[in-house]
Design an enzyme around this catalytic site. Structure first.
Site, PDB file in Angstrom:
ATOM      1  N   ARG A   1      78.801  70.793  66.718  1.00 56.20           N
ATOM      2  CA  ARG A   1      77.213  71.278  67.254  1.00 56.20           C
ATOM      3  C   ARG A   1      76.392  70.612  66.603  1.00 56.20           C
ATOM      4  NH1 ARG A   1      80.090  72.188  71.135  1.00 56.20           N
ATOM      5  NH2 ARG A   1      80.170  73.767  72.614  1.00 56.20           N
TER       6      ARG A   1
ATOM      7  N   HIS B   1      76.185  64.207  74.301  1.00 57.51           N
ATOM      8  CA  HIS B   1      77.174  65.198  74.411  1.00 57.51           C
ATOM      9  C   HIS B   1      78.412  65.057  75.412  1.00 57.51           C
ATOM     10  CE1 HIS B   1      77.365  69.669  73.213  1.00 57.51           C
ATOM     11  NE2 HIS B   1      78.526  69.251  73.375  1.00 57.51           N
TER      12      HIS B   1
END
Length: 301
Positions: A217, A264
Site C-alpha cells: 500500500r 495498482h
C-alpha cells in the site's frame, strides 16, 4: 454483492437455500431485504457501506473482501461482524508484478521503450538481478513466492515480518537491514505498525543504486522522502501503489526517470474473478454448515 457477473459465477454451486442479492452500496439504494443480509461480499472497494447502512443489516455476521488489504473497512465495521480477506487470490500475480517492476528498472526497459518510440537503436548498459541482496518486507503468500523465485535467481533474501521468528527478521531491524539491501520489496498489509515503515531513515540507509518496489500500500512508504531520494538519483522505485492514490497531477514521481508506476494492477490477473468465486462459494458453504470462515482478520472493538 455489487458485481452481477460475479454473482452469476457464485450462483453455480452455492449451497441450497442461499439467496444472492445484487447490490452495489456505492451507487444503488438499499435492497428491500437489506435486514436479511448475513454475508456481505465485496469487489475491490477501499471501504464498506458505512455506519448508517450497517445499522440496517442487523443479521450481518461477516464481510468477505477480494483484496488482501482491509485497512479502510475496519473503521466502521461493527465489532460483532467478522471480516475475511482474499488472502492467496492475488499472491502469484502480485509477486510477478514486483519481480517484473524490479527487472524492468534494472534492465532499463523504460529507457528502451523510449528509444523504440523514437526509432533509436542505442545499446544500453544494464544491470542484473542475480546476486543482489534482497529484503522482502512481508512474510505472507507474496513474500514466500518472491523468496522462492529470487533465491532461484541467485539472490540472498532476507524476509521481514512484524515480529522475529524462524527465518523472519522483525520490522524493527529494517533500518539496519537497509544498509545491506540492494532491492527492497514491500508486500505487507497497511496498518498502524506498517504505516510509514519505510521512512527517510530507512531510505537514507539504502546503498546508492538500490531499488524500492512497493506492491503493498502506498502509505507504507513516506512519499515525500521517496520523492527526494529518487529525484536525487540515489535510488529507483517501482510503484504499483502510491500515497495518495492516484498521485495528483504535477507530482514529481510522475515524471522522475528513476520511477516506474503501474496503476495498482499487481493483483489484477485476468482470472482472479474465477478464484474469488471459488472462495466465496467455499465461504457460503462454511457459513451454512456453521464452520469458521477462512482468512479472517482482527477488527476493532
Amino acid at each position: 454483492m455489487p458485481d452481477i457477473a460475479m454473482l452469476e459465477r457464485i450462483a453455480a454451486g452455492s449451497p441450497a437455500g442461499t439467496t444472492l442479492i445484487p447490490w452495489d452500496w456505492r451507487t444503488a439504494p438499499a435492497p428491500d431485504r437489506i435486514a436479511d443480509i448475513e454475508l456481505l461480499v465485496s469487489d475491490f472497494s477501499v471501504a464498506g457501506p458505512g455506519p448508517e447502512l450497517y445499522a440496517r443489516m442487523p443479521g450481518l455476521t461477516h464481510v468477505q473482501l477480494c483484496s488482501s488489504g482491509y485497512e479502510g473497512w475496519v473503521r466502521d465495521l461493527p465489532a460483532t461482524v467478522g471480516l475475511s480477506t482474499g488472502r492467496g487470490l492475488h499472491g502469484a500475480s502480485t509477486a510477478e508484478a514486483a519481480l517484473a517492476g524490479v527487472l524492468s528498472l534494472l534492465r532499463r526497459i523504460p529507457d528502451a521503450v523510449a528509444q523504440q518510440q523514437r526509432q533509436i537503436w542505442d545499446p544500453l548498459d544494464v544491470n542484473v538481478l542475480g546476486g543482489r541482496r534482497v529484503t522482502v518486507v512481508g512474510a505472507g503468500d507474496i513474500g514466500r513466492r518472491l523468496r522462492t523465485v529470487l533465491e532461484a535467481l541467485g539472490c540472498p533474501v532476507t524476509t521481514v515480518g512484524r515480529s522475529a521468528r524462524d527465518g523472519v527478521a522483525p520490522s524493527t531491524d529494517l533500518p539496519e537491514l537497509a544498509r545491506t539491501t540492494d532491492v527492497l520489496v514491500l508486500a505487507v498489509p497497511l496498518d498502524d505498525s506498517t504505516r510509514g515503515l519505510v521512512d527517510a531513515r530507512v531510505l537514507a540507509a539504502l546503498p546508492a543504486g538500490a531499488v524500492v518496489a512497493n506492491v503493498a500500500r502506498g502509505a507504507v512508504v513516506d512519499t515525500d522522502a521517496l520523492a527526494a531520494h529518487v529525484s536525487a538519483g540515489r535510488v529507483s522505485a517501482y510503484l504499483d501503489v502510491t500515497d495518495p492514490e492516484p498521485l495528483p497531477a504535477g507530482h514529481p514521481l510522475w515524471t522522475c526517470p528513476q520511477v516506474l508506476i503501474t496503476p495498482h494492477t499487481g493483483g489484477g490477473a485476468i482470472d482472479w474473478r474465477e478464484r474469488y468465486a471459488d472462495l466465496v462459494r467455499d465461504q457460503l458453504d462454511r457459513h451454512a454448515r456453521g464452520l469458521p470462515l477462512l482468512h479472517t482478520v482482527g477488527t476493532p472493538g
